[in-house]
Design a protein around this motif. Sequence first.
Motif, PDB file in Angstrom:
ATOM      1  N   ASN A  95      -2.160   5.005  10.472  1.00  0.00           N
ATOM      2  CA  ASN A  95      -1.739   5.862   9.363  1.00  0.00           C
ATOM      3  C   ASN A  95      -2.837   6.871   9.064  1.00  0.00           C
ATOM      4  OD1 ASN A  95       0.680   4.490   8.994  1.00  0.00           O
ATOM      5  ND2 ASN A  95      -0.208   3.066   7.532  1.00  0.00           N
ATOM      6  N   SER A  96      -2.467   8.156   8.979  1.00  0.00           N
ATOM      7  CA  SER A  96      -3.427   9.196   8.611  1.00  0.00           C
ATOM      8  C   SER A  96      -2.662  10.444   8.189  1.00  0.00           C
ATOM      9  CB  SER A  96      -4.368   9.516   9.779  1.00  0.00           C
ATOM     10  OG  SER A  96      -3.647  10.096  10.848  1.00  0.00           O
ATOM     11  N   VAL A 104       2.122   7.968  11.094  1.00  0.00           N
ATOM     12  CA  VAL A 104       2.510   6.625  10.671  1.00  0.00           C
ATOM     13  C   VAL A 104       2.285   5.698  11.857  1.00  0.00           C
ATOM     14  CG1 VAL A 104       4.447   5.191   9.931  1.00  0.00           C
ATOM     15  CG2 VAL A 104       4.193   7.494   9.024  1.00  0.00           C
ATOM     16  N   ALA A 105       1.634   4.562  11.590  1.00  0.00           N
ATOM     17  CA  ALA A 105       1.367   3.592  12.653  1.00  0.00           C
ATOM     18  C   ALA A 105       2.683   3.169  13.307  1.00  0.00           C
ATOM     19  CB  ALA A 105       0.622   2.393  12.094  1.00  0.00           C
ATOM     20  N   GLU A 106       2.746   3.301  14.631  1.00  0.00           N
ATOM     21  CA  GLU A 106       3.990   3.028  15.350  1.00  0.00           C
ATOM     22  C   GLU A 106       4.407   1.564  15.246  1.00  0.00           C
ATOM     23  OE1 GLU A 106       6.059   4.057  19.619  1.00  0.00           O
ATOM     24  OE2 GLU A 106       3.931   4.427  19.348  1.00  0.00           O
ATOM     25  N   ASP A 107       3.444   0.652  15.211  1.00  0.00           N
ATOM     26  CA  ASP A 107       3.803  -0.760  15.126  1.00  0.00           C
ATOM     27  C   ASP A 107       4.440  -1.093  13.773  1.00  0.00           C
ATOM     28  OD1 ASP A 107       1.372  -0.292  13.885  1.00  0.00           O
ATOM     29  OD2 ASP A 107       0.579  -2.298  14.297  1.00  0.00           O
ATOM     30  N   GLY A 109       5.868   1.632  11.484  1.00  0.00           N
ATOM     31  CA  GLY A 109       7.016   2.532  11.462  1.00  0.00           C
ATOM     32  C   GLY A 109       7.623   2.791  10.101  1.00  0.00           C
ATOM     33  N   ILE A 110       6.892   2.456   9.014  1.00  0.00           N
ATOM     34  CA  ILE A 110       7.411   2.635   7.657  1.00  0.00           C
ATOM     35  C   ILE A 110       6.656   3.767   6.963  1.00  0.00           C
ATOM     36  CG2 ILE A 110       7.767   1.550   5.406  1.00  0.00           C
ATOM     37  CD1 ILE A 110       9.434   0.229   7.543  1.00  0.00           C
ATOM     38  N   LEU A 111       7.402   4.730   6.421  1.00  0.00           N
ATOM     39  CA  LEU A 111       6.812   5.830   5.654  1.00  0.00           C
ATOM     40  C   LEU A 111       7.193   5.650   4.190  1.00  0.00           C
ATOM     41  CD1 LEU A 111       5.355   8.591   5.473  1.00  0.00           C
ATOM     42  CD2 LEU A 111       7.588   9.654   5.803  1.00  0.00           C
ATOM     43  N   ASP A 112       6.185   5.509   3.339  1.00  0.00           N
ATOM     44  CA  ASP A 112       6.406   5.374   1.897  1.00  0.00           C
ATOM     45  C   ASP A 112       6.340   6.777   1.284  1.00  0.00           C
ATOM     46  OD1 ASP A 112       6.556   4.734  -0.756  1.00  0.00           O
ATOM     47  OD2 ASP A 112       4.898   3.289  -0.725  1.00  0.00           O
ATOM     48  N   ILE A 113       7.478   7.281   0.789  1.00  0.00           N
ATOM     49  CA  ILE A 113       7.519   8.642   0.247  1.00  0.00           C
ATOM     50  C   ILE A 113       7.339   8.665  -1.273  1.00  0.00           C
ATOM     51  CG2 ILE A 113       8.906   9.565   2.137  1.00  0.00           C
ATOM     52  CD1 ILE A 113      11.340   9.416   0.195  1.00  0.00           C
ATOM     53  N   THR A 114       7.045   7.514  -1.875  1.00  0.00           N
ATOM     54  CA  THR A 114       6.924   7.411  -3.328  1.00  0.00           C
ATOM     55  C   THR A 114       5.981   8.454  -3.889  1.00  0.00           C
ATOM     56  OG1 THR A 114       7.317   5.041  -3.172  1.00  0.00           O
ATOM     57  CG2 THR A 114       6.382   5.849  -5.230  1.00  0.00           C
TER      58      THR A 114
END
Length: 173
Positions: A95-96, A104-107, A109-114
């Motif tokens: 993640n960066s 987003v780290a591929e392992d 795979g979750i993007l927090d858009i909060t």
Amino acid sequence: MDLETLKIDLKGLNEGVNYLEFDLDDTYFKAIDALEVSQGKVRVLLDITRTGNDFFTLDFHETGVVMVPCDICLDPMEQSIEITQRLEVKLGTENSEEDDLVMVAEDEGILDITWYLYEFIALAIPIKHVHAPGKCNPAMIRTLEEYSATRSGQEGNETPMDPRWEALLKLKE
């Protein structure tokens, strides 16, 4: 609103365009402990375009109203907002965030858009936000006028002006 719904499983999205909708309310603003905004009703339309296995374009459109303090009387006031923003996301090793690309780290795979949603809202709020003429808290306006008049010496010589201010006024002349 459950903030878990704002965590997007990028790997579970279909190729092409995916449509998501969210309604942000007072519980959202309280949950993220926002400084600028503590209440509001904002509708979020999100189009996520997946191109290839690891690249995503997120197009946000947010409309609604948020409550912000009036700069003059400090009472809450409604501020309409309408936002269109784009975010580029790529699956990678960790993640960066860079200039205009979120990794987003591929392992995972979750993007927090909060937080992105809140940042877009905060950036859409004008620097100066004041009630329409005559809508400010009358008690606060009277207090402001009283202190402003006293400080500028307009109410006679009830309270003498600080000599430092007098010296500055002489420079002005």
